[in-house]
Design a protein around this motif. Structure first.
Motif, PDB file in Angstrom:
ATOM      1  N   ASP A  52       9.843  -1.718  -1.811  1.00 40.31           N
ATOM      2  CA  ASP A  52       9.769  -1.184  -0.282  1.00 40.31           C
ATOM      3  C   ASP A  52       8.727  -0.257   0.109  1.00 40.31           C
ATOM      4  O   ASP A  52       8.184  -0.131   1.443  1.00 40.31           O
ATOM      5  N   SER A  53       8.433   0.513  -0.629  1.00 39.92           N
ATOM      6  CA  SER A  53       7.687   1.506  -0.531  1.00 39.92           C
ATOM      7  C   SER A  53       6.169   1.411  -0.807  1.00 39.92           C
ATOM      8  O   SER A  53       5.119   2.149  -0.417  1.00 39.92           O
ATOM      9  N   GLY A  54       5.730   0.311  -1.246  1.00 41.66           N
ATOM     10  CA  GLY A  54       4.495  -0.105  -1.675  1.00 41.66           C
ATOM     11  C   GLY A  54       3.979   0.407  -2.864  1.00 41.66           C
ATOM     12  O   GLY A  54       2.806   0.236  -3.237  1.00 41.66           O
ATOM     13  N   ASP A  55       4.646   1.031  -3.630  1.00 42.53           N
ATOM     14  CA  ASP A  55       4.253   1.891  -4.868  1.00 42.53           C
ATOM     15  C   ASP A  55       4.403   0.917  -6.178  1.00 42.53           C
ATOM     16  O   ASP A  55       5.485   0.770  -6.939  1.00 42.53           O
ATOM     17  N   PHE A  56       3.440  -0.292  -6.228  1.00 36.79           N
ATOM     18  CA  PHE A  56       3.594  -1.212  -7.135  1.00 36.79           C
ATOM     19  C   PHE A  56       3.291  -0.845  -8.602  1.00 36.79           C
ATOM     20  O   PHE A  56       3.617  -1.087  -9.506  1.00 36.79           O
ATOM     21  N   ASN A  57       2.328   0.429  -8.775  1.00 36.71           N
ATOM     22  CA  ASN A  57       2.276   0.886 -10.015  1.00 36.71           C
ATOM     23  C   ASN A  57       3.447   1.267 -10.680  1.00 36.71           C
ATOM     24  O   ASN A  57       3.559   1.032 -12.069  1.00 36.71           O
ATOM     25  N   ASN A  58       4.317   1.860 -10.069  1.00 34.14           N
ATOM     26  CA  ASN A  58       5.499   2.341 -10.688  1.00 34.14           C
ATOM     27  C   ASN A  58       6.669   1.333 -10.916  1.00 34.14           C
ATOM     28  O   ASN A  58       7.548   1.432 -11.300  1.00 34.14           O
ATOM     29  N   VAL A  82      -6.052  -4.444  -2.235  1.00 29.72           N
ATOM     30  CA  VAL A  82      -5.510  -4.218  -0.602  1.00 29.72           C
ATOM     31  C   VAL A  82      -4.208  -3.459  -0.530  1.00 29.72           C
ATOM     32  O   VAL A  82      -4.012  -2.622  -0.234  1.00 29.72           O
ATOM     33  N   CYS A  83      -3.384  -4.237  -1.591  1.00 28.38           N
ATOM     34  CA  CYS A  83      -2.088  -3.650  -1.668  1.00 28.38           C
ATOM     35  C   CYS A  83      -1.794  -2.365  -2.605  1.00 28.38           C
ATOM     36  O   CYS A  83      -1.006  -1.566  -2.724  1.00 28.38           O
ATOM     37  N   GLY A  84      -2.777  -2.185  -3.719  1.00 28.13           N
ATOM     38  CA  GLY A  84      -3.171  -1.018  -4.309  1.00 28.13           C
ATOM     39  C   GLY A  84      -2.540  -1.073  -5.699  1.00 28.13           C
ATOM     40  O   GLY A  84      -2.547   0.052  -6.470  1.00 28.13           O
ATOM     41  N   TYR A  85      -2.290  -2.053  -6.506  1.00 26.23           N
ATOM     42  CA  TYR A  85      -1.874  -2.247  -7.659  1.00 26.23           C
ATOM     43  C   TYR A  85      -2.917  -1.799  -8.697  1.00 26.23           C
ATOM     44  O   TYR A  85      -4.080  -2.641  -8.576  1.00 26.23           O
ATOM     45  N   SER A  86      -2.660  -1.173  -9.677  1.00 30.35           N
ATOM     46  CA  SER A  86      -3.686  -0.670 -10.617  1.00 30.35           C
ATOM     47  C   SER A  86      -3.309  -0.508 -11.988  1.00 30.35           C
ATOM     48  O   SER A  86      -4.158  -0.214 -12.827  1.00 30.35           O
TER      49      SER A  86
END
Length: 277
Positions: A52-58, A82-86
């Motif tokens: 929900d927070s958009g923190d896909f890396n964690n 765009v979504c920020g996954y790294s």
């Protein structure tokens, strides 16, 4: 042992393959595809359901791509740039080589020819692919101290793989698309005998009984030969990289056996292959 499965695409539909599996706290995204038949928000998986927070890396331990077809990799540049996954992204070497070509061809068709709003740029594709870690078939990769993955030969197209994942004593396999019947340029899928806690498999033709490959090829070649023998022309649009190459090999072999002199022309576009016989 705790396993949870979140289907973000290709559940009771063809396209947009994307499944997130949680095994004992490790979350793996298998495939990150787009739906070729949609033009709105339904084109991409609903990534917000992952975090929900958009923190896909964690939220994710890694992303695994089975092969280069857009319904399996088409949303990846959007997800990363765009979504920020790294975080880590795994695919085979052929998939890494061919994916940017497929993605750039799609971008050109959608933006330059159809005038649609650009979802990701050429630079996004380049930066996305820099994050990819390529691996060999049957190579075991230790993603972290708890998670290991391994790729198995899937047939289907060059570089396609089924992926095994293990967390502790819990084991699973995600197939992506695979083919158990060898053709002229690829062999049948191969995998070790495994004792799995979870198997996720593609099932597009699961309830379909089809004629043998040889019967289908025979009918196809018979129809083509009948047309050209009567002075006609045959146009064959094929929309998948891999299938076009298979048809080329099939026709070339038949032309040689039958000593036919009618020319065959091959269009080089990635999204639309055309034979003009």
């Amino acid at each position: 042992m705790t396993i949870e499965t979140l289907v973000l695409g290709a559940g009771q539909e063809v396209g947009k393959s994307c499944v997130v599996v949680t095994i004992n706290g490790k979350r793996i995204m298998f495939d990150c595809g787009m739906h070729m038949g949609e033009t709105d928000h339904r084109r991409y998986p609903d990534f917000q359901r992952i975090s929900d927070s958009g923190d896909f890396n964690n939220a994710l331990s890694c992303v695994i791509i089975t092969h280069f077809h857009l319904d399996h990799v088409g949303a990846l540049p959007y997800f990363t740039e765009v979504c920020g996954y790294s975080g880590p992204i795994y695919m085979t070497y052929p998939t890494k080589a061919l994916s940017p070509l497929m993605l750039e061809d799609y971008r050109k068709v959608m933006v330059d020819r159809r005038g649609e709003e650009e979802q990701f740029t050429s630079d996004h594709i380049v930066e996305c692919m820099k994050k990819v870690i390529a691996l060999d078939l049957r190579q075991t990769v230790q993603v972290d101290e708890d998670l290991q993955i391994r790729a198995y030969y899937a047939g289907h197209v060059i570089g396609a793989a089924m992926f095994y994942a293990k967390v502790g004593d819990t084991e699973m396999v995600y197939t992506g698309d695979y083919n158990m019947t060898p053709d002229r340029h690829l062999g049948a899928a191969q995998i070790d005998r495994l004792r799995l806690d979870l198997l996720i498999t593609e099932s597009t033709y699961a309830t379909t009984i089809r004629d043998s490959r040889y019967a289908r090829e025979r009918e196809f070649l018979k129809a083509v030969h009948k047309c050209v023998s009567s002075g006609g022309k045959v146009l064959i649009p094929t929309f998948a990289l891999g299938r076009a190459q298979e048809l080329c090999i099939l026709l070339d072999d038949y032309w040689e056996r039958m000593n036919l002199k009618v020319p065959i022309y091959f269009s080089s576009g990635l999204n639309h292959f055309l034979f003009n016989i």
